[in-house]
Write a protein that holds these residues in place. Structure first.
Motif, PDB file in Angstrom:
ATOM      1  N   HIS A  31      -3.154 -10.360   9.087  1.00  0.00           N
ATOM      2  CA  HIS A  31      -1.851 -10.702   8.945  1.00  0.00           C
ATOM      3  C   HIS A  31      -0.910  -9.923   9.861  1.00  0.00           C
ATOM      4  O   HIS A  31       0.125 -10.220  10.324  1.00  0.00           O
ATOM      5  N   LYS A  35      -3.150  -4.849  13.405  1.00  0.00           N
ATOM      6  CA  LYS A  35      -4.728  -4.802  12.917  1.00  0.00           C
ATOM      7  C   LYS A  35      -5.420  -5.833  13.969  1.00  0.00           C
ATOM      8  O   LYS A  35      -6.348  -5.501  14.479  1.00  0.00           O
ATOM      9  N   ALA A  51      -0.547 -17.069   6.002  1.00  0.00           N
ATOM     10  CA  ALA A  51      -0.841 -18.276   5.108  1.00  0.00           C
ATOM     11  C   ALA A  51       0.191 -18.905   4.723  1.00  0.00           C
ATOM     12  O   ALA A  51       0.092 -20.123   4.123  1.00  0.00           O
ATOM     13  N   TYR A 137     -12.700  -4.386  -9.311  1.00  0.00           N
ATOM     14  CA  TYR A 137     -13.122  -3.680  -8.438  1.00  0.00           C
ATOM     15  C   TYR A 137     -13.241  -2.140  -8.548  1.00  0.00           C
ATOM     16  O   TYR A 137     -12.335  -1.564  -9.067  1.00  0.00           O
TER      17      TYR A 137
HETATM   18  N1  LIG Z   1      -8.686  -5.845  -7.411  1.00  0.00           N
HETATM   19  C1  LIG Z   1      -9.509  -6.391  -8.362  1.00  0.00           C
HETATM   20  O1  LIG Z   1     -10.029  -5.776  -9.280  1.00  0.00           O
HETATM   21  C2  LIG Z   1      -9.926  -7.892  -8.089  1.00  0.00           C
HETATM   22  C3  LIG Z   1     -10.909  -8.453  -8.788  1.00  0.00           C
HETATM   23  C4  LIG Z   1     -11.117  -9.738  -8.634  1.00  0.00           C
HETATM   24  C5  LIG Z   1     -10.607 -10.391  -7.675  1.00  0.00           C
HETATM   25  N2  LIG Z   1      -9.680  -9.959  -6.926  1.00  0.00           N
HETATM   26  C6  LIG Z   1      -9.121 -10.702  -5.866  1.00  0.00           C
HETATM   27  O2  LIG Z   1      -9.367 -10.059  -4.766  1.00  0.00           O
HETATM   28  C7  LIG Z   1      -8.167 -10.439  -3.688  1.00  0.00           C
HETATM   29  C8  LIG Z   1      -7.750  -9.373  -3.048  1.00  0.00           C
HETATM   30  O3  LIG Z   1      -8.560  -8.914  -2.272  1.00  0.00           O
HETATM   31  P1  LIG Z   1      -8.767  -7.441  -1.416  1.00  0.00           P
HETATM   32  O4  LIG Z   1      -8.251  -6.357  -2.539  1.00  0.00           O
HETATM   33  O5  LIG Z   1      -9.827  -7.327  -0.492  1.00  0.00           O
HETATM   34  O6  LIG Z   1      -7.538  -7.848  -0.697  1.00  0.00           O
HETATM   35  P2  LIG Z   1      -6.388  -6.578   0.092  1.00  0.00           P
HETATM   36  O7  LIG Z   1      -7.053  -5.383   0.572  1.00  0.00           O
HETATM   37  O8  LIG Z   1      -5.440  -6.360  -0.774  1.00  0.00           O
HETATM   38  O9  LIG Z   1      -6.145  -7.330   1.300  1.00  0.00           O
HETATM   39  C9  LIG Z   1      -5.297  -8.668   1.346  1.00  0.00           C
HETATM   40  C10 LIG Z   1      -5.381  -9.001   2.824  1.00  0.00           C
HETATM   41  O10 LIG Z   1      -4.618 -10.303   2.861  1.00  0.00           O
HETATM   42  C11 LIG Z   1      -3.877 -10.150   4.101  1.00  0.00           C
HETATM   43  N3  LIG Z   1      -2.442 -10.852   4.063  1.00  0.00           N
HETATM   44  C12 LIG Z   1      -1.333 -10.518   3.327  1.00  0.00           C
HETATM   45  N4  LIG Z   1      -0.342 -11.217   3.473  1.00  0.00           N
HETATM   46  C13 LIG Z   1      -0.884 -12.599   4.300  1.00  0.00           C
HETATM   47  C14 LIG Z   1      -0.366 -13.842   4.575  1.00  0.00           C
HETATM   48  N5  LIG Z   1       0.727 -14.226   4.252  1.00  0.00           N
HETATM   49  N6  LIG Z   1      -1.364 -14.680   5.228  1.00  0.00           N
HETATM   50  C15 LIG Z   1      -2.558 -14.046   5.583  1.00  0.00           C
HETATM   51  N7  LIG Z   1      -3.080 -12.962   5.342  1.00  0.00           N
HETATM   52  C16 LIG Z   1      -2.299 -12.075   4.519  1.00  0.00           C
HETATM   53  C17 LIG Z   1      -3.546  -8.824   4.405  1.00  0.00           C
HETATM   54  O11 LIG Z   1      -3.683  -8.914   6.021  1.00  0.00           O
HETATM   55  P3  LIG Z   1      -3.468  -7.395   6.672  1.00  0.00           P
HETATM   56  O12 LIG Z   1      -4.469  -6.367   6.518  1.00  0.00           O
HETATM   57  O13 LIG Z   1      -3.488  -7.827   8.209  1.00  0.00           O
HETATM   58  O14 LIG Z   1      -2.045  -6.975   6.529  1.00  0.00           O
HETATM   59  C18 LIG Z   1      -4.868  -8.006   3.785  1.00  0.00           C
HETATM   60  O15 LIG Z   1      -5.730  -7.778   4.719  1.00  0.00           O
HETATM   61  C19 LIG Z   1      -7.003 -11.191  -4.555  1.00  0.00           C
HETATM   62  O16 LIG Z   1      -7.254 -12.772  -4.289  1.00  0.00           O
HETATM   63  C20 LIG Z   1      -7.384 -10.697  -5.883  1.00  0.00           C
HETATM   64  O17 LIG Z   1      -7.096 -11.623  -6.926  1.00  0.00           O
HETATM   65  C21 LIG Z   1      -9.223  -8.453  -6.935  1.00  0.00           C
END
Ligand SMILES: NC(=O)c1ccc[n+]([C@@H]2O[C@H](COP(=O)([O-])OP(=O)(O)OC[C@H]3O[C@@H](n4cnc5c(N)ncnc54)[C@H](OP(=O)(O)O)[C@@H]3O)[C@@H](O)[C@H]2O)c1
Length: 284
Positions: A31, A35, A51, A137
């Motif tokens: 996004h 990066k 997205a 996580y």
């Molecule tokens: N935390 C938990 O305990 C847990 C448990 C189970 C499931 N989940 C699920 O895991 C997911 C989050 O995973 P994560 O922690 O790996 O994510 P994250 O580290 O928060 O990263 C999210 C990514 O999404 C990108 N992004 C943000 N806005 C966007 C947009 N408008 N269009 C396209 N891309 C976009 C960002 O890109 P940039 O880096 O380029 O800014 C970022 O890299 C969620 O769906 C959550 O519900 C979380």
């Protein structure tokens, strides 16, 4: 060609590493343009997408067979993920592996209620699909609690005595890499957990032991926790969602341990102790 969405996040970064190490053709969707630029400079096929804006997705999907779909947390997450599903279908993608959440099908929590409609959209899309439903996580400790552990030797959460089978995102990435690069996963749901269920008190005891300094779990009321999250700058939607998640699992429901990691990756999942050792620098 595999498109990894959310490539700059916790799971996405680890997954990209796995796929590249395995020599698989992969494109990383970020996004943040910064990066994308950094990844391109490192020889990665990288694109910038928003997205929320399907026009940015179509070019990223050119020549892609398989999409790893990860939606960033937010009140419009369902819409953003559905945009990816629809654009993928319109652009000849065959298969989507969706990162979902623990017990998404029961729609117990606001987060499950963001994910389940996307799962439904995939089920009726005609695309081949696989759902990955990880539990909490371990990296929530290194990302959300680390600052407080460093400065106060404590982390505070809504009161909870129930055990949770926390999973390391590196194991989620290894499972995702296997699913993305092998056959036999269409229409399958994988519940992904770590090797044991721990209460927050037990997690604090492990932190204490590994860091050789006392670390305490401080129980907050929901109102105190909400105020603290808002003060840390979390959007209201996110704070409310996290409180509802802790309410949903306060008396249990997140303790089941599955064999998914062992079965799909041929190795045991990372223990919480190993996770703390590997992230010692963020807590010390
Ligand atoms: N935390 C938990 O305990 C847990 C448990 C189970 C499931 N989940 C699920 O895991 C997911 C989050 O995973 P994560 O922690 O790996 O994510 P994250 O580290 O928060 O990263 C999210 C990514 O999404 C990108 N992004 C943000 N806005 C966007 C947009 N408008 N269009 C396209 N891309 C976009 C960002 O890109 P940039 O880096 O380029 O800014 C970022 O890299 C969620 O769906 C959550 O519900 C979380």
């Amino acid at each position: 060609m595999i498109l990894v969405t959310g490539a700059g996040g916790a799971v996405g970064t680890a997954l990209l590493g796995e796929l590249r190490a395995g020599g698989h053709p992969v494109r990383a969707a970020y996004h943040s343009p910064a990066k994308t630029a950094e990844a391109s400079a490192n020889g990665i096929d990288a694109v910038t997408v928003d997205a929320s804006d399907p026009a940015t997705l179509a070019p990223a999907l050119a020549g892609v067979d398989t999409v790893f779909l990860l939606g960033a947390m937010g009140s419009d997450q369902t819409t953003r993920e559905r945009n990816v599903v629809e654009t993928a279908k319109a652009n000849g993608v065959e298969r989507v592996v969706k990162l979902s959440v623990w017990r998404a099908d029961e729609e117990l929590t606001p987060i499950a209620r963001l994910h389940r409609p996307v799962e439904r959209a995939l089920e009726s899309s005609g695309l081949a699909w696989t759902f990955l439903r990880p539990n909490f996580y371990m990296q929530n400790f290194s990302r959300q609690f680390a600052a407080s552990i460093r400065s106060n030797r404590a982390f505070a959460q809504p009161a909870s005595r129930a055990p949770i089978s926390f999973v390391d995102v590196r194991d989620i990435a290894r499972v995702a890499a296997r699913v993305l690069t092998s056959a036999g996963h269409d229409g399958v749901v994988y519940d992904i957990t770590g090797p044991q269920a721990l209460t927050y008190d037990e997690a604090a005891a492990t932190l204490t032991e590994v860091l050789a300094e006392p670390v305490r779990f401080v129980e907050l009321t929901d109102e105190q926790a909400r105020a603290a999250m808002l003060q840390r700058g979390l959007p209201e939607f996110y704070a409310d969602a996290l409180i509802e998640v802790s309410r949903a699992y306060r008396d249990g429901g997140a303790e089941t341990v599955t064999t998914t990691v062992r079965t799909l990756t041929d190795r045991d999942p990372v223990t919480f102790e190993r996770f703390v050792r590997d992230h010692r620098a963020s807590f010390a």
